[in-house]
Motif scaffolding. Structure first.
Motif, PDB file in Angstrom:
ATOM      1  N   GLU A   1       9.070   5.714   3.359  1.00  0.00           N
ATOM      2  CA  GLU A   1       8.891   6.757   2.344  1.00  0.00           C
ATOM      3  C   GLU A   1      10.205   7.511   2.095  1.00  0.00           C
ATOM      4  O   GLU A   1      10.540   7.845   0.954  1.00  0.00           O
ATOM      5  CB  GLU A   1       7.765   7.713   2.753  1.00  0.00           C
TER       6      GLU A   1
ATOM      7  N   GLN B   1       2.503   1.582  -3.486  1.00  0.00           N
ATOM      8  CA  GLN B   1       1.534   1.921  -4.530  1.00  0.00           C
ATOM      9  C   GLN B   1       1.084   3.378  -4.447  1.00  0.00           C
ATOM     10  O   GLN B   1       0.691   3.968  -5.453  1.00  0.00           O
ATOM     11  CB  GLN B   1       0.325   0.980  -4.451  1.00  0.00           C
ATOM     12  N   ARG B   2       1.139   3.945  -3.246  1.00  0.00           N
ATOM     13  CA  ARG B   2       0.787   5.363  -3.101  1.00  0.00           C
ATOM     14  C   ARG B   2       1.873   6.271  -3.667  1.00  0.00           C
ATOM     15  O   ARG B   2       1.640   7.444  -3.933  1.00  0.00           O
ATOM     16  CB  ARG B   2       0.561   5.708  -1.620  1.00  0.00           C
ATOM     17  N   ASP B   3       3.079   5.734  -3.811  1.00  0.00           N
ATOM     18  CA  ASP B   3       4.213   6.504  -4.313  1.00  0.00           C
ATOM     19  C   ASP B   3       4.234   6.403  -5.828  1.00  0.00           C
ATOM     20  O   ASP B   3       4.481   5.346  -6.392  1.00  0.00           O
ATOM     21  CB  ASP B   3       5.513   5.944  -3.725  1.00  0.00           C
ATOM     22  N   GLY B   4       3.976   7.510  -6.494  1.00  0.00           N
ATOM     23  CA  GLY B   4       3.854   7.495  -7.957  1.00  0.00           C
ATOM     24  C   GLY B   4       5.126   7.135  -8.702  1.00  0.00           C
ATOM     25  O   GLY B   4       5.084   6.888  -9.907  1.00  0.00           O
TER      26      GLY B   4
ATOM     27  N   GLU C   1       0.827  -1.218   0.000  1.00  0.00           N
ATOM     28  CA  GLU C   1       0.000   0.000   0.000  1.00  0.00           C
ATOM     29  C   GLU C   1       0.856   1.260   0.000  1.00  0.00           C
ATOM     30  O   GLU C   1       0.569   2.226  -0.714  1.00  0.00           O
ATOM     31  CB  GLU C   1      -0.938  -0.011   1.214  1.00  0.00           C
ATOM     32  N   ILE C   2       1.930   1.237   0.782  1.00  0.00           N
ATOM     33  CA  ILE C   2       2.820   2.407   0.832  1.00  0.00           C
ATOM     34  C   ILE C   2       3.479   2.638  -0.519  1.00  0.00           C
ATOM     35  O   ILE C   2       3.537   3.762  -1.025  1.00  0.00           O
ATOM     36  CB  ILE C   2       3.891   2.228   1.927  1.00  0.00           C
TER      37      ILE C   2
END
Length: 215
Positions: free
Chosen positions: A118, A24-27, A21-22
Motif C-alpha cells: 500500500e 482493487q481496494r485502492d481507488g 485484492e489489495i
C-alpha cells in the motif's frame, strides 16, 4: 483523479489473488490484465500499455523473454512509460542493486508484501520510486567483501560445478564431464547455492554473472 491502469504478473495463483485484492481496494488503480508467464506478461503490456506493472521476479520464462533480470530489462527498455514494481523472494544485494540500476520503481520482498504494497502504491501514484525498508540495508557494493567471502567459502569442487553451470551445462552434462554421479553434482550445486544464499537456478546464474565470477 484519473485511475491508473495496472497489470499484475505472478505464477502463484494465491499471490496473484492477494495482490489483485489489495490493488482493487485502492481507488487510484484499476487492474486491466494478469499474467502467469513471461509471454503473457509481454502480451498484456502490449495490449494495455499500463501505467504500472507489478511482477514477480522469477516467472516461468521462455527463450524469447526469459525471466529475472533478462525479463525486467526487456520490459523497462520496451515499455518506458510503465513503472515496474518487482516482487521477489531473493534477498542478495547484487541482484537487488542491479534492479535499481536498471530503473525499477520499487522492489518488495514477498514476505513483506502486505506491510509494504500500500505504501508502494501511494508512492508510485505520485510517480515517485518506492524504497523498501527491508532493502535499504542491502546497499550495493557495501556487499562486495561479503560476496567475496561467500565465494571463498565454496569448495574447489563446488566452484568447478558452478563454473560449468554458468556456461549453460545441466547437472547431467556436468556429471559426465567431471566423471561424477548426477547425485554428487546436484548435492555440490545445492551446497553452493546455500552458501551463496540463493534459492533458484536463475538466481544462482544471475548472482555469478553480477559478481563477475567465472568470466
Amino acid at each position: 483523479m484519473t485511475e491508473l491502469n495496472v497489470v499484475i504478473a505472478d505464477d502463484h495463483p494465491i499471490v496473484l489473488l492477494g495482490v489483485r485484492e489489495i490493488v482493487q481496494r485502492d481507488g487510484r488503480y484499476t487492474v486491466v490484465g494478469e499474467a502467469v508467464s513471461s509471454s503473457e506478461l509481454i502480451e498484456q503490456l502490449r495490449t494495455h500499455r499500463p501505467q504500472l506493472l507489478i511482477t514477480d521476479f522469477n516467472m516461468p520464462g521462455d527463450a524469447t523473454y526469459g525471466d529475472g533480470l533478462k525479463l525486467i530489462e526487456y520490459v523497462l527498455r520496451n515499455f518506458p512509460q510503465t513503472q515496474v514494481l518487482v516482487l521477489t523472494m531473493i534477498s542478495n544485494s547484487l541482484i537487488l542493486s542491479r534492479l535499481q540500476e536498471l530503473g525499477v520503481a520499487g522492489v518488495i520482498q514477498k514476505n513483506h508484501l502486505h506491510q509494504e504494497i500500500e505504501k508502494a502504491l501511494t508512492a508510485l501514484s505520485r510517480r515517485r520510486p518506492y524504497q523498501s525498508p527491508s532493502a535499504e540495508a542491502r546497499s550495493v557494493m557495501g556487499s562486495s567483501g561479503q560476496v567475496g567471502d561467500r565465494f571463498e567459502s565454496l569448495s574447489p569442487r563446488e566452484l568447478e560445478v558452478l563454473r560449468l553451470f554458468v556456461t549453460g551445462m545441466t547437472v547431467s552434462d556436468i556429471a559426465r564431464q567431471l566423471c561424477r554421479s548426477n547425485k554428487t553434482v546436484s548435492a555440490q550445486k545445492v551446497s553452493a547455492m546455500r552458501k551463496l544464499e540463493v534459492d533458484s537456478d536463475q538466481s544462482l546464474l544471475t548472482y555469478c554473472i553480477e559478481a563477475r565470477q567465472f568470466h
